[in-house]
Design an enzyme around this catalytic site. Structure first.
Site, short mmCIF file in Angstrom:
data_model
loop_
_atom_site.label_atom_id
_atom_site.label_comp_id
_atom_site.label_asym_id
_atom_site.label_seq_id
_atom_site.Cartn_x
_atom_site.Cartn_y
_atom_site.Cartn_z
N LYS A 71 41.86 42.48 37.17
CA LYS A 71 41.92 42.50 35.75
C LYS A 71 43.53 43.23 35.51
O LYS A 71 44.31 42.52 34.45
CB LYS A 71 41.01 43.42 35.12
CG LYS A 71 41.21 43.40 33.46
CD LYS A 71 39.79 44.37 32.94
CE LYS A 71 39.74 45.50 33.32
NZ LYS A 71 38.96 46.08 34.54
N THR A 73 45.84 43.12 37.50
CA THR A 73 46.89 42.16 38.13
C THR A 73 47.08 40.90 36.94
O THR A 73 48.22 40.33 36.55
CB THR A 73 46.37 41.45 39.33
OG1 THR A 73 46.27 42.53 40.40
CG2 THR A 73 47.18 40.37 39.88
N ARG A 94 47.01 51.27 31.10
CA ARG A 94 46.16 52.83 31.55
C ARG A 94 47.17 53.06 32.91
O ARG A 94 47.42 52.59 33.72
CB ARG A 94 44.72 52.44 31.57
CG ARG A 94 43.94 52.26 30.69
CD ARG A 94 42.51 52.04 30.82
NE ARG A 94 42.17 51.06 31.75
CZ ARG A 94 41.18 51.15 32.77
NH1 ARG A 94 40.60 52.12 32.64
NH2 ARG A 94 41.21 50.05 33.78
N ALA A 273 35.88 54.03 31.69
CA ALA A 273 35.18 53.21 31.02
C ALA A 273 33.77 53.29 31.07
O ALA A 273 32.96 53.22 30.21
CB ALA A 273 35.59 51.85 30.95
N PHE A 301 36.88 48.27 33.63
CA PHE A 301 35.67 47.60 33.84
C PHE A 301 35.28 46.31 33.19
O PHE A 301 36.32 45.71 32.90
CB PHE A 301 34.47 48.56 33.91
CG PHE A 301 34.63 49.74 35.00
CD1 PHE A 301 34.96 49.41 36.16
CD2 PHE A 301 34.37 51.11 34.55
CE1 PHE A 301 34.94 50.42 37.04
CE2 PHE A 301 34.70 52.18 35.28
CZ PHE A 301 34.91 51.90 36.42
N PHE A 382 41.67 32.17 44.30
CA PHE A 382 41.67 32.78 45.71
C PHE A 382 41.84 31.39 46.56
O PHE A 382 41.22 30.38 46.12
CB PHE A 382 40.46 33.41 45.89
CG PHE A 382 40.54 34.69 45.75
CD1 PHE A 382 40.69 35.70 46.71
CD2 PHE A 382 40.24 35.22 44.33
CE1 PHE A 382 40.63 37.10 46.47
CE2 PHE A 382 40.19 36.60 44.16
CZ PHE A 382 40.31 37.56 45.16
N TRP A 410 48.94 36.48 41.31
CA TRP A 410 48.89 37.19 42.46
C TRP A 410 49.98 36.65 43.41
O TRP A 410 50.73 37.37 43.81
CB TRP A 410 47.47 37.46 43.04
CG TRP A 410 47.44 38.56 44.18
CD1 TRP A 410 47.24 39.60 44.22
CD2 TRP A 410 47.80 38.06 45.63
NE1 TRP A 410 47.32 40.43 45.31
CE2 TRP A 410 47.62 39.20 46.33
CE3 TRP A 410 48.25 36.99 46.15
CZ2 TRP A 410 48.03 39.63 47.58
CZ3 TRP A 410 48.46 37.24 47.78
CH2 TRP A 410 48.45 38.36 48.39
#
Length: 556
Positions: A71, A73, A94, A273, A301, A382, A410
């Site tokens: 998330k 990333t 955050r 969270a 989360f 991926f 990524w």
């Protein structure tokens, strides 16, 4: 292949003054912490009060699994991607907690070529915000126990003390302690305990406060105990809020850093969270909205926890309206929800993917149908994802009328986020029918039921044990019109972490209710939620080291 920390350490960072310039922040508002970090004076918000806000984009995710979702990333890569397509964008994220950094999670500053830097500083002491929060929390605890020791003029019942001490570390040994032992001069013996700093109400207060007067008022309202007659005792009763605010005055200022590509990023605050409201500070979000046309933020989360609290608590209290939502998923995580063991996730398995997809579709449906917001699914790519698997995810999402964008941030940074950025910009221009999942006028029980039925898709909610009496007490004290902050496992829509996917036929059990009067919400504790996590069998700390030149290794 380079690790995240090696990629971050090879980055040529811009001076923070250059980053601030890119965000349109004059140097007089900066308080520099070295060359690459700065706090931004909240006076900037007052001076820009007349400027229109940018578009607010929330990044959330499917229910987390050991396979990972990415998330943060995605949030970083999307912000860089928006810049790649010519948009003025900043991130508002955050701060990581030291507990998970040294525990099971490792670093939390993004990954690959979509990171915020200086990565080591952000993951460790950063600008000292969490230390200030811990100090303010523990000052209040010390003043509370000292008041009792010095005669207890307020008539505090030591068996009804609700305020705990805190430390920013996963330390299960401190969950339940007995202190004040050793004789009369050493304090009053009593049962006590520690929370992790991110679970402290001081963290929630800091993240929801708009300025120093509001911070002091919220700190003063925090309930620390009850008297023998059942009356709440607040930090104001102990005359603690002024000193606490003095400790927090700098921590209230948002931190400015940059992505690997030099994009400005505000990183500030970090309540969990699953045990708190899971969003960065209102001050940082508002500041970002005055500095850019597009602001990317995240909530902790999955969408049933972080996004629900972002939309039902933060947006309500701060008057924010998101323009679009991104729901992050991976093919691997969806297969895990479909019953595939972690060791076998690299193999194509369309049957398991089909079984796991309801988790994603339920989160997407909640964002669109319950909250009335446009959304896009970001598939965090991926190398093991097959074309057939990606096509199946896209097909099922399209059947709901939601588009899918492949995110390759990524591996490629902002360049890999172009497609997602284009779709987000398109969504930001769509009609917006934002609404909360419940109205504040409802009773505590009705609000709990609304969250459990609408968001978790439970059959209902059951209050057991102390929660029944606590709901009555909170109503009598006038707190029943506050929003609800659910403390629930992050690993399932239900309160049972073993129920993966999109479970049906369950009831959520609320065991305790407590008011966070300073933050302005009621915390409902379900299942076996720990406000002080423990370390895993092999903590991430075992792999972290620093060499003779001060270069850190092993931090993810």
């Amino acid at each position: 292949m380079k690790t995240d920390i090696e990629i971050a350490q090879s980055c040529q960072m811009k001076k923070i003054t250059q980053v601030a310039q890119a965000a349109g922040i004059p140097e007089e508002y900066l308080e520099q912490y070295g060359n690459y970090k700065a706090k931004v004076d909240y006076k900037l918000l007052k001076d820009r009060a007349g400027r229109p806000d940018g578009k607010l984009i929330l990044v959330t995710a499917i229910t987390p699994t050991p396979a990972g979702e990415g998330k943060t990333t995605t949030s970083v890569g999307l912000t860089d991607g928006l810049r790649k397509i010519g948009k003025n964008a900043v991130a508002a994220l955050r701060e990581p907690s030291l507990g998970p950094v040294f525990g099971i999670k490792g670093g939390a500053a993004g990954g690959g070529y979509a990171q915020v830097v200086p990565m080591e500083d952000i993951n460790l002491h950063f600008t000292g915000d969490f230390h200030a929060i811990g100090a303010a929390n523990n000052l209040l605890a010390a003043m509370l126990d000292n008041h009792i020791q010095q005669g207890n003029a307020l008539g505090i019942d030591v068996k009804q003390i609700t305020w705990k001490r805190c430390v920013d570390m996963n330390d299960r040994q401190l969950r339940h302690v007995v202190d004040g032992l050793g004789g009369k001069a050493q304090g009053v013996p009593r049962e006590d305990g520690f929370d992790i700093t991110v679970a402290s109400e001081v963290m929630a207060v800091l993240c929801l406060a708009s300025d120093i007067p509001d911070l002091k008022a919220r700190l003063g309202r925090m309930i620390v105990a009850y008297t023998y007659g059942g009356k709440p005792v607040t930090a104001h009763d102990l005359k603690a809020e002024g000193a606490m605010a003095a400790l927090l005055k700098d921590a209230l200022k948002p931190n400015l850093v940059q992505t690997l590509e030099g994009t400005p990023a505000f990183i500030h605050g970090g309540p969990f969270a699953n045990i708190a409201h899971g969003c960065n500070s209102v001050t940082a979000t508002r500041m970002a909205l005055k500095c850019a046309d597009y602001v990317v933020t995240e909530a902790g989360f999955a969408a049933d926890l972080g996004a629900e609290k972002f939309l039902d608590i933060k947006c309500r209290l701060a008057g924010l309206t998101p323009a679009a939502v991104v729901v992050v998923a991976t093919v691997r995580a969806l297969k895990y929800h479909g019953g595939v063991a972690k060791a076998d996730l690299n193999q194509e398995n369309l049957e398991a993917l089909e079984k796991g997809l309801p988790n994603l579709l339920q989160h997407v449906g909640n964002i669109r149908d319950v909250f009335g917001l446009p959304c896009v699914v970001a598939i965090n790519a991926f190398p093991t994802d097959t074309r057939a698997e990606l096509d199946l995810v896209e097909k099922r999402c399209n059947e709901l009328g939601v588009n899918v964008a492949l995110s390759e941030v990524w591996a490629k940074g902002g360049e890999g986020g172009r497609a997602l950025a284009e779709e987000v910009v398109r969504l930001c221009e769509q009609p917006n029918h934002f609404r909360q999942s419940y109205e504040l006028e409802l009773t505590i029980e009705e609000k709990l039921e609304a969250i459990c039925k609408k968001i978790y898709h439970a059959d209902g909610v059951q209050l057991v044990g102390n929660a029944v009496k606590q709901a009555q007490q909170l109503t009598q004290l006038g707190f029943d019109k506050l929003p609800i902050c659910m403390a629930k496992t992050q690993y399932s829509f239900s309160d049972d972490p073993a129920l993966l996917g999109a479970p049906k036929g369950f009831t959520v059990t609320v065991r305790n209710l407590k008011v966070s009067a300073g933050a302005g919400f009621i915390v409902a504790l379900t299942g076996d939620i720990m406000t002080m996590p423990g370390l895993p069998k092999v903590p991430a700390a075992e792999k972290i080291d620093v060499d003779e030149n001060g270069v850190i290794s092993g931090l993810f």
